[in-house]
Design an enzyme around this catalytic site. Structure first.
Site, PDB file in Angstrom:
ATOM      1  N   ASN A  29      11.694  25.382  20.121  1.00 57.61           N
ATOM      2  CA  ASN A  29      10.368  24.463  18.826  1.00 57.61           C
ATOM      3  C   ASN A  29      11.304  24.329  17.627  1.00 57.61           C
ATOM      4  OD1 ASN A  29      11.214  26.452  16.965  1.00 57.61           O
ATOM      5  ND2 ASN A  29      10.941  28.247  18.694  1.00 57.61           N
ATOM      6  N   ARG A  30      10.800  24.066  16.250  1.00 62.57           N
ATOM      7  CA  ARG A  30      11.635  22.719  15.618  1.00 62.57           C
ATOM      8  C   ARG A  30      11.941  23.467  14.622  1.00 62.57           C
ATOM      9  NH1 ARG A  30       6.300  19.416  13.617  1.00 62.57           N
ATOM     10  NH2 ARG A  30       8.349  18.268  12.645  1.00 62.57           N
TER      11      ARG A  30
END
Length: 406
Positions: A208-209
Site C-alpha cells: 500500500n502507499r
C-alpha cells in the site's frame, strides 16, 4: 515572518547546526544565529552569517545601541539550541548571562528547545540530569538525545538528533507551544508504522502507499514526552530512526503480528498506526513469475491476521491488563456511507479505546507530510483533528491517550 534564534554550543556536532539554519531559512523563517565563543572553534562566523543573512556576535558588547542581548530574546518566536553542550545547559540552568546566548535565553518568553549533544558519561552525570530537570521546570523543552557514534570510537546516548528531526520538533512548537510536555515519564508505549508487503515472488508484492511518517511522528513525540518507546516499522524507506526510540523492522503482516504481540506484553499502550495489508497471496513463487509460460490465470488471496482485534481480544482474556489500545483507519466514502460512518462501525467492530480516522485519497494522508481527520473514542466522543503537520496530529493523539493510561 516568524523569528527564530538558533544558538550553537561548543561541541563537535556544531557543524550540524548549519543544516538546521538552512532548513529554517529555506522555509521562510528569519534566523539569527548566536554561537558561543567555543562554537566558533568548530564553525566559522562567516558560515553562519552566509546561511542566516545576518551578522553573528557572541558577546553582549557588540552592536550596543541595538541592545541585542535583550532585543533578540524579546522578539524571538522560537529559540533552538543545537548542539546544547553540558556546559551551556549548566549555565542556562543557573540563569547565567555571561555571553550573548545565555543573556538571550533570559529574555526569551517564547518556546525554547535544547537539543543536547555530549558523551554518554556527561549526559548520565547527576549534575547534567539536575540541570536538565531545572531547565524543564523552567518551561524549556530538552530533547532526549539519540544513541549512536560519538566523538572518536565511543557510542551510546548523547548523540545530537539529526537536524531534520530537530527542525520538525521545532516547527511543531511553532504550531503548538505546549506540544511536548513530559507527561509520559515511566510509560512504555509500542507504536507500529508503515505498510506491510506480502510477497508474490522474489520481486513482486502486495502493498500500500503508507510511508510510515505518521507512525514515526507518534513514536518520536512519545519518546520526547518521556515514554520508553518501541517502534515496529514495516515499509518506511528513507525515514531515519527517531532519537531515543528502539526500532524493530518487519516486512509482512504476520511478522508485524509476532513483533506486536511480543512487545505489547507489559506495555502501557499500543498504537497501531501501521497500514497492514488485508490480504496475502496464498502461494509465493520461489522464482520470478515470467510472462508467457507459467503465467498464472489468477492469484488466490487469503486474509492476513487482524492485529488490532487480536490485541483487544488478548486484553479481554487478561493477557494485556490495563493496556490502552489505539487503532488507525484509512477510510474513503462510498455509495453506502461516508468516511465517519464507516469509521464508527469499525470502532465498534474492533473494540479499541481510540480510533484515529483519516480520509485518504490523492494527496491525503499517504505519502505527504500533513494530515487531518477525527479521533473517535469508545465512550462516544468525537474530536476533529485540524489539518497540520503529522507531528501536530500525533501530539493530539497522545493528549487523548494520556488519560487512558493505567
Amino acid at each position: 515572518m516568524t523569528r527564530v534564534v538558533v544558538g550553537v554550543g561548543g561541541g563537535i556536532a556544531a557543524y550540524k547546526s548549519c543544516n538546521l539554519v538552512r532548513r529554517f531559512t529555506e522555509t521562510g523563517h528569519e534566523v539569527r544565529v548566536i554561537p558561543t565563543e567555543s562554537a566558533l572553534n568548530f564553525v566559522g562566523k562567516a558560515t553562519f552569517e552566509a546561511l542566516s543573512g545576518h551578522p553573528v556576535h557572541t558577546g553582549v558588547f557588540a552592536d550596543v545601541p541595538e541592545v541585542p542581548h535583550v532585543r533578540l530574546g524579546q522578539e524571538a518566536d522560537l529559540v533552538v539550541i543545537a548542539p546544547a553542550t553540558a556546559d551551556l545547559m549548566a549555565r542556562a540552568a543557573q540563569g547565567r548571562a555571561d555571553d550573548l546566548l545565555t543573556a538571550t535565553l533570559l529574555t526569551a518568553r517564547c518556546p525554547v528547545l535544547f537539543a543536547p549533544a555530549m558523551h554518554t558519561e556527561m549526559w548520565d552525570h547527576p549534575a547534567t540530569r539536575a540541570n536538565v530537570a531545572t531547565l524543564r521546570a523552567h518551561g524549556a523543552v530538552v530533547l532526549e538525545p539519540a544513541s549512536g557514534r560519538l566523538t572518536g570510537t565511543d557510542t551510546g546516548p548523547g548523540r545530537l538528533p539529526e537536524p531534520e528531526e530537530i527542525f520538525g520538533l521545532a516547527r511543531l512548537l511553532l504550531e503548538r507551544a505546549d506540544a511536548l510536555p513530559r507527561d509520559l515519564e515511566g510509560r512504555r508505549i509500542v507504536v507500529s508504522a508503515g505498510g506491510t508487503r506480502e510477497p508474490l515472488d522474489p520481486v513482486r508484492f502486495l502493498g500500500n502507499r503508507s510511508s510510515g511518517k505518521q507512525g514515526y511522528a507518534l513514536a518520536r513525540l512519545a519518546a520526547q514526552r518521556g515514554a520508553q518507546v518501541t517502534l515496529i516499522a514495516g515499509n518506511t524507506i528513507g525515514l531515519e530512526a527517531p532519537a531515543a526510540v528502539e526500532v524493530v523492522h518487519v516486512t509482512t503482516a504476520e511478522q508485524l503480528k509476532v513483533a506486536v504481540d511480543k512487545h505489547a506484553l507489559g506495555a502501557d499502550a499500543v498504537v497501531m498506526a501501521a497500514a497492514v495489508a488485508d490480504f496475502r497471496p496464498t502461494n509465493v513463487a520461489a522464482a520470478k513469475i515470467k510472462k508467457g509460460a507459467g503465467e498464472p490465470d489468477s492469484i488466490v488471496l487469503a486474509k492476513t491476521p487482524d492485529i488490532l482485534a487480536g490485541l483487544v481480544n488478548a486484553r479481554r482474556d487478561g493477557q494485556l491488563p490495563g493496556t490502552a489500545i489505539v487503532g488507525f483507519a484509512a477510510e474513503t466514502g462510498d455509495e453506502h456511507a461516508d468516511v465517519l460512518t464507516h469509521a464508527r462501525a469499525k470502532l465498534a467492530r474492533k473494540g479499541c479505546d481510540l480510533l484515529v480516522v483519516n480520509a485518504v485519497g490523492e494527496g491525503k494522508a499517504f505519502e505527504v507530510d500533513t494530515n487531518d481527520g477525527w479521533l473517535l473514542g469508545a465512550d462516544g466522543t468525537e474530536i476533529a483533528l485540524d489539518h497540520g503537520s503529522k507531528a501536530l496530529l500525533a501530539s493530539r493523539v497522545l493528549d487523548a491517550l494520556g488519560p487512558l493510561l493505567r
